[in-house]
Motif scaffolding. Structure first.
Motif, PDB file in Angstrom:
ATOM      1  N   VAL A  32     -97.528 -28.842  59.138  1.00  0.00           N
ATOM      2  CA  VAL A  32     -96.679 -29.984  59.467  1.00  0.00           C
ATOM      3  C   VAL A  32     -97.480 -31.262  59.207  1.00  0.00           C
ATOM      4  CG1 VAL A  32     -97.326 -29.841  61.928  1.00  0.00           C
ATOM      5  CG2 VAL A  32     -95.301 -31.143  61.245  1.00  0.00           C
ATOM      6  N   LEU A  33     -96.860 -32.197  58.492  1.00  0.00           N
ATOM      7  CA  LEU A  33     -97.487 -33.481  58.187  1.00  0.00           C
ATOM      8  C   LEU A  33     -96.660 -34.592  58.818  1.00  0.00           C
ATOM      9  CD1 LEU A  33     -97.463 -31.751  55.141  1.00  0.00           C
ATOM     10  CD2 LEU A  33     -99.310 -33.407  54.879  1.00  0.00           C
ATOM     11  N   ALA A  43    -102.244 -33.669  59.464  1.00  0.00           N
ATOM     12  CA  ALA A  43    -101.722 -32.381  59.000  1.00  0.00           C
ATOM     13  C   ALA A  43    -102.241 -31.291  59.931  1.00  0.00           C
ATOM     14  CB  ALA A  43    -102.164 -32.102  57.565  1.00  0.00           C
ATOM     15  N   LEU A  44    -101.340 -30.591  60.574  1.00  0.00           N
ATOM     16  CA  LEU A  44    -101.698 -29.528  61.509  1.00  0.00           C
ATOM     17  C   LEU A  44    -101.035 -28.232  61.092  1.00  0.00           C
ATOM     18  CD1 LEU A  44    -101.109 -31.329  64.954  1.00  0.00           C
ATOM     19  CD2 LEU A  44    -103.244 -31.196  63.641  1.00  0.00           C
ATOM     20  N   GLU A  45    -101.642 -27.115  61.504  1.00  0.00           N
ATOM     21  CA  GLU A  45    -100.970 -25.842  61.311  1.00  0.00           C
ATOM     22  C   GLU A  45     -99.682 -25.865  62.128  1.00  0.00           C
ATOM     23  OE1 GLU A  45    -101.865 -21.052  61.258  1.00  0.00           O
ATOM     24  OE2 GLU A  45    -103.342 -22.424  62.108  1.00  0.00           O
ATOM     25  N   ASP A  46     -98.594 -25.474  61.508  1.00  0.00           N
ATOM     26  CA  ASP A  46     -97.273 -25.619  62.121  1.00  0.00           C
ATOM     27  C   ASP A  46     -96.924 -24.437  63.019  1.00  0.00           C
ATOM     28  OD1 ASP A  46     -94.871 -26.802  62.705  1.00  0.00           O
ATOM     29  OD2 ASP A  46     -93.884 -26.219  60.835  1.00  0.00           O
ATOM     30  N   VAL A 100    -107.081 -34.635  55.175  1.00  0.00           N
ATOM     31  CA  VAL A 100    -106.084 -35.237  54.290  1.00  0.00           C
ATOM     32  C   VAL A 100    -106.746 -36.339  53.478  1.00  0.00           C
ATOM     33  CG1 VAL A 100    -103.949 -36.592  54.199  1.00  0.00           C
ATOM     34  CG2 VAL A 100    -104.171 -34.723  55.856  1.00  0.00           C
ATOM     35  N   HIS A 101    -106.388 -36.419  52.197  1.00  0.00           N
ATOM     36  CA  HIS A 101    -106.876 -37.498  51.332  1.00  0.00           C
ATOM     37  C   HIS A 101    -105.685 -38.042  50.552  1.00  0.00           C
ATOM     38  CE1 HIS A 101    -109.797 -39.684  48.777  1.00  0.00           C
ATOM     39  NE2 HIS A 101    -108.920 -39.465  47.813  1.00  0.00           N
ATOM     40  N   TRP A 108    -103.304 -35.191  49.361  1.00  0.00           N
ATOM     41  CA  TRP A 108    -104.088 -33.984  49.132  1.00  0.00           C
ATOM     42  C   TRP A 108    -104.452 -33.340  50.465  1.00  0.00           C
ATOM     43  CZ3 TRP A 108    -105.281 -32.370  44.149  1.00  0.00           C
ATOM     44  CH2 TRP A 108    -105.124 -33.309  43.122  1.00  0.00           C
ATOM     45  N   LEU A 109    -104.532 -32.008  50.453  1.00  0.00           N
ATOM     46  CA  LEU A 109    -104.859 -31.259  51.659  1.00  0.00           C
ATOM     47  C   LEU A 109    -105.996 -30.291  51.365  1.00  0.00           C
ATOM     48  CD1 LEU A 109    -103.370 -31.418  54.414  1.00  0.00           C
ATOM     49  CD2 LEU A 109    -102.272 -29.258  53.841  1.00  0.00           C
TER      50      LEU A 109
END
Length: 337
Positions: A32-33, A43-46, A100-101, A108-109
């Protein structure tokens, strides 16, 4: 595993990520972003650490995510900071946060080893920077084929005569062999010069050049990283380049058999029609439609094969074969083999 994880992949375009949650599967992992108050992106694991429920189905409390199942709350670093049913969260309760970039339109992840992201920055895409004389447009699509099939497809453009005949300049009946093929441990690139020829209708439309004249072309293709493929196409005149076109593909595995494709077109030159942007977008959208259909058919045929089957290679496959070997080597290294 059919894709390396120690690599930056495009997870989204910058305009896709806002205050609302964006849920996307990347490398087989639900992610999830969302945008934080300071404008950066988390950005985390959803998945909630308490029960397997998507955080993207929850709500926000400032920069924190509240799980919509039991109300467990997570900060942007993935730490559980609140459990409504008790005074303190369980020790160590957290979900993974991914580096995150943001560069140009790409978000980008990094989903590889935690702490290693800074040692391997994402590939540069100077054509997509806000400054400079480049213009660009893009689109995103999901293709039902493994990402390596896409890399191999775009490293061998000899299919253009069967699939995209209208793109070929008049009088050119075969692509000359690549004059330059450069291979390193991590990348593959090729370049070829096309003979002088009149303009194809699409070239004339986007450049405004006289279709009765003849021009040279130079074409290159590069497997930059597992997450990025780069192609260039230059129409040249007597005094140098007239139109430079760069096509960038962010190839991001969703699963082993599906891929997110982030296509960006960039162009510049002294011969650029006023409506070059929409014309290029239309031309390459139709190309991508055909490419996607063929690649999904190839994936389906591979899935239907009852036993592994050996397919022959031809000379035009040289760059594609090397790219596959690079990916396989990266996977073996990650697995300690």
């Amino acid at each position: 595993m059919s894709y390396p994880r120690e690599c930056w992949y495009v997870a989204a375009t910058i305009d896709e990520v806002g205050d609302d949650f964006l849920a996307r599967r990347i490398l087989g992992t639900p992610v999830v972003l969302y945008r934080l108050a300071d404008g950066s992106i988390a950005a985390l694991e959803d998945r909630c650490a308490h029960r397997p429920y998507p955080l993207s189905a929850g709500s926000r409390d400032g920069d924190c995510i509240i799980c919509g199942y039991h109300g467990c709350t997570y900060d942007p670093d993935g730490t559980c900071v609140r459990v409504p049913s008790q005074d303190k969260p369980p020790l160590g309760a957290r979900v993974r946060a991914f580096p995150v970039h943001v560069s140009g339109p790409f978000v980008w992840l990094w989903m590889g080893t935690p702490g290693s992201a800074r040692l391997r920055p994402p590939a540069a895409t100077p054509e997509l920077a806000s400054e400079g004389d480049w213009s660009s447009t893009g689109e995103r699509r999901r293709v039902g084929a493994g990402f390596l099939l896409l890399h191999e497809h775009y490293l061998d453009l000899t299919n253009v005569f069967e699939m995209h005949a209208e793109m070929v300049p008049p009088g050119i009946e075969a692509l000359p062999p690549p004059e330059e093929v450069e291979i390193s441990e991590v990348s593959v690139s090729y370049a070829r010069e096309l003979p002088q020829a009149p303009l194809a209708p699409w070239e004339s439309a986007v450049s405004g050049l006289d279709s009765a004249e003849t021009f040279s072309r130079r074409e290159t293709g590069t497997f930059v990283t597992p997450g990025l493929h780069r192609q260039t196409y230059t129409i040249g005149g007597a005094d140098g380049p007239l139109l430079e076109l760069v096509r960038l593909h962010g190839f991001t595995p969703e699963t082993e058999r599906t891929t997110h494709v982030f296509l960006q077109l960039a162009w510049r030159g002294t011969a650029v029609a006023a409506d070059a942007g929409p014309r290029l977008a239309e031309v390459f959208h139709l190309m991508a439609d055909r490419d996607s259909a063929v690649l999904e058919t190839v994936q389906r045929c591979l899935d239907e094969d009852e036993a592994p089957r050996r397919y022959v290679n031809v000379k035009a496959d040289r760059a594609a074969i090397r790219a596959r070997r690079i990916v396989q080597s990266m996977i073996r290294e990650e697995q300690g083999l």
